[in-house]
Design an enzyme around this catalytic site. Sequence first.
Site, PDB file in Angstrom:
ATOM      1  N   HIS A  81       0.851  -1.195   0.000  1.00 34.53           N
ATOM      2  CA  HIS A  81       0.000   0.000   0.000  1.00 34.53           C
ATOM      3  C   HIS A  81       0.888   1.247   0.000  1.00 34.53           C
ATOM      4  O   HIS A  81       1.963   1.253   0.620  1.00 34.53           O
ATOM      5  CB  HIS A  81      -0.914  -0.014   1.227  1.00 34.53           C
ATOM      6  CG  HIS A  81      -1.984   1.037   1.145  1.00 34.53           C
ATOM      7  ND1 HIS A  81      -1.741   2.356   1.430  1.00 34.53           N
ATOM      8  CD2 HIS A  81      -3.281   0.964   0.775  1.00 34.53           C
ATOM      9  CE1 HIS A  81      -2.857   3.049   1.245  1.00 34.53           C
ATOM     10  NE2 HIS A  81      -3.812   2.232   0.851  1.00 34.53           N
ATOM     11  N   GLU A  84       0.757   3.882   1.573  1.00 34.78           N
ATOM     12  CA  GLU A  84       1.095   4.421   2.897  1.00 34.78           C
ATOM     13  C   GLU A  84       2.300   3.682   3.490  1.00 34.78           C
ATOM     14  O   GLU A  84       3.118   4.274   4.185  1.00 34.78           O
ATOM     15  CB  GLU A  84      -0.142   4.354   3.813  1.00 34.78           C
ATOM     16  CG  GLU A  84      -1.142   5.444   3.428  1.00 34.78           C
ATOM     17  CD  GLU A  84      -2.599   5.085   3.649  1.00 34.78           C
ATOM     18  OE1 GLU A  84      -2.899   4.126   4.356  1.00 34.78           O
ATOM     19  OE2 GLU A  84      -3.448   5.805   3.066  1.00 34.78           O
ATOM     20  N   GLU A 101      -4.123   2.413  -7.349  1.00 37.42           N
ATOM     21  CA  GLU A 101      -4.510   3.460  -6.409  1.00 37.42           C
ATOM     22  C   GLU A 101      -3.627   4.695  -6.607  1.00 37.42           C
ATOM     23  O   GLU A 101      -2.495   4.726  -6.097  1.00 37.42           O
ATOM     24  CB  GLU A 101      -4.339   2.964  -4.969  1.00 37.42           C
ATOM     25  CG  GLU A 101      -5.226   1.812  -4.586  1.00 37.42           C
ATOM     26  CD  GLU A 101      -5.520   1.815  -3.096  1.00 37.42           C
ATOM     27  OE1 GLU A 101      -6.696   1.825  -2.743  1.00 37.42           O
ATOM     28  OE2 GLU A 101      -4.581   1.840  -2.295  1.00 37.42           O
ATOM     29  N   GLY A 140      -7.964   9.089   0.074  1.00 40.75           N
ATOM     30  CA  GLY A 140      -8.467   9.874   1.208  1.00 40.75           C
ATOM     31  C   GLY A 140      -8.783  11.321   0.888  1.00 40.75           C
ATOM     32  O   GLY A 140      -9.049  12.113   1.797  1.00 40.75           O
ATOM     33  N   SER A 188     -10.673   7.116  -2.949  1.00 42.19           N
ATOM     34  CA  SER A 188     -11.896   7.919  -2.837  1.00 42.19           C
ATOM     35  C   SER A 188     -13.094   7.310  -3.560  1.00 42.19           C
ATOM     36  O   SER A 188     -13.910   8.020  -4.144  1.00 42.19           O
ATOM     37  CB  SER A 188     -11.632   9.362  -3.302  1.00 42.19           C
ATOM     38  OG  SER A 188     -10.694   9.974  -2.435  1.00 42.19           O
TER      39      SER A 188
HETATM   40  P1  PGA Z   1      -9.784   5.870   0.411  1.00 39.67           P
HETATM   41  O1  PGA Z   1      -8.556   4.851   0.657  1.00 39.67           O
HETATM   42  O2  PGA Z   1     -10.933   5.067  -0.117  1.00 39.67           O
HETATM   43  O3  PGA Z   1     -10.069   6.456   1.756  1.00 39.67           O
HETATM   44  O4  PGA Z   1      -9.321   6.885  -0.577  1.00 39.67           O
HETATM   45  C1  PGA Z   1      -8.285   3.837  -0.255  1.00 39.67           C
HETATM   46  C2  PGA Z   1      -7.037   3.090   0.141  1.00 39.67           C
HETATM   47  O5  PGA Z   1      -6.089   3.689   0.690  1.00 39.67           O
HETATM   48  O6  PGA Z   1      -6.942   1.881  -0.089  1.00 39.67           O
END
Ligand code: PGA
Length: 252
Positions: free
Chosen positions: A95, A97, A167, A173, A214
């Site tokens: 991911h 993050e 993504e 987010g 999102s």
């Molecule tokens: P989000 O996150 O739907 O809040 O944009 C998606 C993700 O990080 O997998």
Amino acid sequence: MAKNFIIANWKMSLGHEQTLDLVDQIVQQIQPSDKTEIVVCPSFISLVAVAPKIANSGIKLGAQDCFWHDEGAFTGEVSPLNLKEIGCDYVIVGHSERRGYLNETDAMVRQKVKAALENNLVPIICVGETLEQRQSSSKDFIIMQQVNKALAGIELTAQNQLIIAYEPVWVIGSGQAVEPSEAEHTTQVIRQVLLDYFPLEVINKRIHLLYGGSVNPLNIREFLSQPTIVGALVGGASLEAKIFWQLIKALE
Ligand code: PGA
């Protein structure tokens, strides 16, 4: 018809009790159908408690990460073998993050993908460009590189499945998804890369391409009506049972 996937990534957004409450509400409200595979990915500490709650619901369990060895002296890491043992079927890998905050590299992602597959977990490989990469017009190249590095030398057994989630890092987010047609362009780029690794039949049957960033009940349908996108990886909109339910309803 191929199955749709809705995968809830709860990140570190909920406490343990909140997670269990949400799972109870989801199990009460949501009946997974043959058409949609629903996967919830709570944080590590809640996995063991969530597993029995969803055991007879048809909802599947996923982890948000795993290590690349099954056991050993790796303080703080979580074994893919143990994830399987407690009832996980899926694991998110790479991911943005984790790539961003923890310096997770493509090489680490590849090792995690391999370990997940060896344990019969379905890796949900996340790929995506940053805003800077997008603005420098290198998006497709970055995506191809991430997919190539995640899959180098990876073989799928007859039991293995694989998910790749596109993504775009800059919309996660943010409340503002990319255009579904643009996500479709990128998943087609990913599919093109996959052709270098796997036979078409394997790609069609056992590799699933998702969009994440999102996604909400208003836009999910348009994403999933794109030809190569069969599911969504959802963060924010999966944190309330009612909205989560609307996501699934939107596909019916
Ligand atoms: P989000 O996150 O739907 O809040 O944009 C998606 C993700 O990080 O997998």
